[in-house]
Design a protein around this motif. Sequence first.
Motif, PDB file in Angstrom:
ATOM      1  N   ILE A   1       7.431   1.324  70.304  1.00  0.00           N
ATOM      2  CA  ILE A   1       6.225   0.877  69.720  1.00  0.00           C
ATOM      3  C   ILE A   1       5.064   1.464  70.426  1.00  0.00           C
ATOM      4  CG2 ILE A   1       4.775  -1.115  68.953  1.00  0.00           C
ATOM      5  CD1 ILE A   1       7.154  -2.311  68.103  1.00  0.00           C
ATOM      6  N   GLU A   2       4.892   1.717  71.684  1.00  0.00           N
ATOM      7  CA  GLU A   2       3.965   2.529  72.438  1.00  0.00           C
ATOM      8  C   GLU A   2       3.754   3.697  71.882  1.00  0.00           C
ATOM      9  OE1 GLU A   2       2.230   0.929  75.037  1.00  0.00           O
ATOM     10  OE2 GLU A   2       3.536  -0.783  75.381  1.00  0.00           O
ATOM     11  N   GLU A   3       4.847   4.590  71.380  1.00  0.00           N
ATOM     12  CA  GLU A   3       4.880   5.878  70.899  1.00  0.00           C
ATOM     13  C   GLU A   3       4.223   5.570  69.576  1.00  0.00           C
ATOM     14  OE1 GLU A   3       5.777   8.981  72.035  1.00  0.00           O
ATOM     15  OE2 GLU A   3       5.855   7.856  74.120  1.00  0.00           O
TER      16      GLU A   3
ATOM     17  N   ALA B   1      -3.028   6.490  64.123  1.00  0.00           N
ATOM     18  CA  ALA B   1      -2.955   5.654  62.973  1.00  0.00           C
ATOM     19  C   ALA B   1      -1.866   5.630  61.822  1.00  0.00           C
ATOM     20  CB  ALA B   1      -4.276   5.495  62.238  1.00  0.00           C
ATOM     21  N   ASP B   2      -1.523   7.036  61.671  1.00  0.00           N
ATOM     22  CA  ASP B   2      -0.483   7.435  60.942  1.00  0.00           C
ATOM     23  C   ASP B   2       0.886   6.859  61.085  1.00  0.00           C
ATOM     24  OD1 ASP B   2      -2.460   8.706  59.732  1.00  0.00           O
ATOM     25  OD2 ASP B   2      -1.844  10.794  60.596  1.00  0.00           O
ATOM     26  N   THR B   3       0.970   6.340  62.432  1.00  0.00           N
ATOM     27  CA  THR B   3       2.383   6.227  62.819  1.00  0.00           C
ATOM     28  C   THR B   3       2.374   4.731  63.362  1.00  0.00           C
ATOM     29  OG1 THR B   3       2.432   6.985  64.858  1.00  0.00           O
ATOM     30  CG2 THR B   3       3.190   8.087  63.188  1.00  0.00           C
TER      31      THR B   3
ATOM     32  N   HIS C   1      -3.095  -6.551  73.026  1.00  0.00           N
ATOM     33  CA  HIS C   1      -3.629  -5.392  73.349  1.00  0.00           C
ATOM     34  C   HIS C   1      -3.463  -4.347  72.142  1.00  0.00           C
ATOM     35  CE1 HIS C   1      -4.494  -1.818  75.931  1.00  0.00           C
ATOM     36  NE2 HIS C   1      -3.652  -1.147  75.194  1.00  0.00           N
ATOM     37  N   TYR C   2      -2.828  -4.248  71.294  1.00  0.00           N
ATOM     38  CA  TYR C   2      -2.830  -3.135  70.267  1.00  0.00           C
ATOM     39  C   TYR C   2      -3.558  -3.794  69.057  1.00  0.00           C
ATOM     40  CZ  TYR C   2      -0.529   0.390  72.776  1.00  0.00           C
ATOM     41  OH  TYR C   2      -0.104   1.255  73.726  1.00  0.00           O
TER      42      TYR C   2
ATOM     43  N   ALA D   1      -4.103   3.690  70.460  1.00  0.00           N
ATOM     44  CA  ALA D   1      -4.014   4.243  71.761  1.00  0.00           C
ATOM     45  C   ALA D   1      -4.821   5.279  71.922  1.00  0.00           C
ATOM     46  CB  ALA D   1      -2.469   4.669  72.373  1.00  0.00           C
ATOM     47  N   ALA D   2      -5.616   5.657  73.059  1.00  0.00           N
ATOM     48  CA  ALA D   2      -6.619   6.664  73.133  1.00  0.00           C
ATOM     49  C   ALA D   2      -5.771   8.108  73.412  1.00  0.00           C
ATOM     50  CB  ALA D   2      -7.657   6.311  74.309  1.00  0.00           C
TER      51      ALA D   2
END
Lengths: 299, 299
Positions: free
Chosen positions: B97-99, B104-106, B153-154, B298-299
């Motif tokens: 999930i972090e990946e 935004a596409d994934t 967080h996300y 994520a930045a």
Amino acid sequence: MSKIIIEARVNEIATRKGNPHVPFLPREVIADAKACYDEGAAIVHFHGRTEDGAPNHDPAYYLEANAGIRAQSDILIHPTLGYVANDTDAKGRFAAIEEMMKSADTAPDFAPMDTGSVNVDWWNPEAGAYDTTELIYKNSTGTLMYFADRIRHYGLTPYLVSWNVSFTRQIEQFLKMGVLSQPAYICFCMTDEIIFAGHPGTAKGLDAHTGFLPEGFETVWTVVNYKGDLFELTEKIIREGGHISIGLGDYAYADGARNLTNAEVIAKVVAQARSLGREPATVAETRKILNMQDRKIAA
Amino acid sequence: MSKIIIEARVNEIATRKGNPHVPFLPREVIADAKACYDEGAAIVHFHGRTEDGAPNHDPAYYLEANAGIRAQSDILIHPTLGYVANDTDAKGRFAAIEEMMKSADTAPDFAPMDTGSVNVDWWNPEAGAYDTTELIYKNSTGTLMYFADRIRHYGLTPYLVSWNVSFTRQIEQFLKMGVLSQPAYICFCMTDEIIFAGHPGTAKGLDAHTGFLPEGFETVWTVVNYKGDLFELTEKIIREGGHISIGLGDYAYADGARNLTNAEVIAKVVAQARSLGREPATVAETRKILNMQDRKIAA
């Protein structure tokens, strides 16, 4: 109405902060077992504890306590495998019972099998948070089959604990496989106040246990409320033909401001059962209800 | 009556022996997600699979599938953490999930939290025995709090799966702690035929789930039957205001001898819901019902 099996759960890992009558040392457990027997209990369940109340997994504790209990009455002995505090492998968890089986004086009558896995972290009501976060009570199918095999080997009776419907369904599969014999003796575990791992100790919580008793198999069920007041349900349990497992190990029972002893808790259950037409089962009657076999002492 | 959220569970780890329409590869999952969306599904859930159908935990699978799904519709994406097949630590289980959150596409919309631990061994009906004996699906309280923290967080929405009453009670404690926000979106897991880890897929099994919805908190509930026919309960669920999660991942749905596709399963649910007065919720309506937040890439 059928006789009712009363089990005294005298100490578990309860402290004396809530009720100073919780027995710790073997001589204290032995005294409580006799006093509860005299009030009508047919089974006693206890945990090894040190003088300070810490868990004590030393087999010597159980050998001393069992022998002392046997010397005073024929009350049936239901030991612990150490719960989540004894998180070793199947053989390690059963090791204390193997020791107990070396003599008729120390051999128990039951061995427990909690038939599944569940998170059992402690809740802190004052903090509104968990005090622990990594307590998973793990009982794999393979471990349970090992326990069932050793229990059968010794002619003991499995004491099956169900924390939720998943546990009860695993019992049903074991009955289908012949891993367990009939009748299956099932303890429905309710939990409250500082642990939320079982069903709530309410009529609805109990119904959601008993509603899933394996169909087509003989079963006998008892109920415990670990950390809640089981007296809120005892009338319902008695009327529905269930059995009762209760004591200071689960809850700091009191009569107003006066702390009850384990024997007084048992006397209170027995009085209620009698008033509803059910006499407490003697040890002989309990053995018959549960179709208990002769134990085979290790050579 | 309120709108009903329909989730398509397209493949899980189901084989093609029961139904050849189970999608494995990203392009197959992408096609099914669009077809289910067109029939009224607002959420799609899938597992990474190889061409042979083996589990595929490679994040690349999810990046490709998610991007392909996003390119075709706004259907909400609910990924897996790999279930019991991905038995690493909390960080390892959340790594895919972090990946996904790097673009935004994934990025998905949900992340799952199965709020407890349970034995999930496979039962073999022909053999009348377990095929596995050591599958404990472990989700410790600490691991769940880690997941909740990353989900918050996300800006994702936790997809809470309850296998039994113990899981539902843990959700209630997390709501009390503020670890989870309201409304809690809870999927009640029923299981049948080859796995007995959840409640039975019966009216009684469902009632024993919904009867323990946390009181005093806003909740929204959906139902899955993993390895059983959920259509035996869909009318009850629709009438009681629940939502439905269904697909070939759970059961080899057929119409007589003809195997249904995922889209046909969704069409069947939608037709039944409409006949009972509930329209399928669009993605926008689903977002509103569940109070879904904007995701933070994520930045």
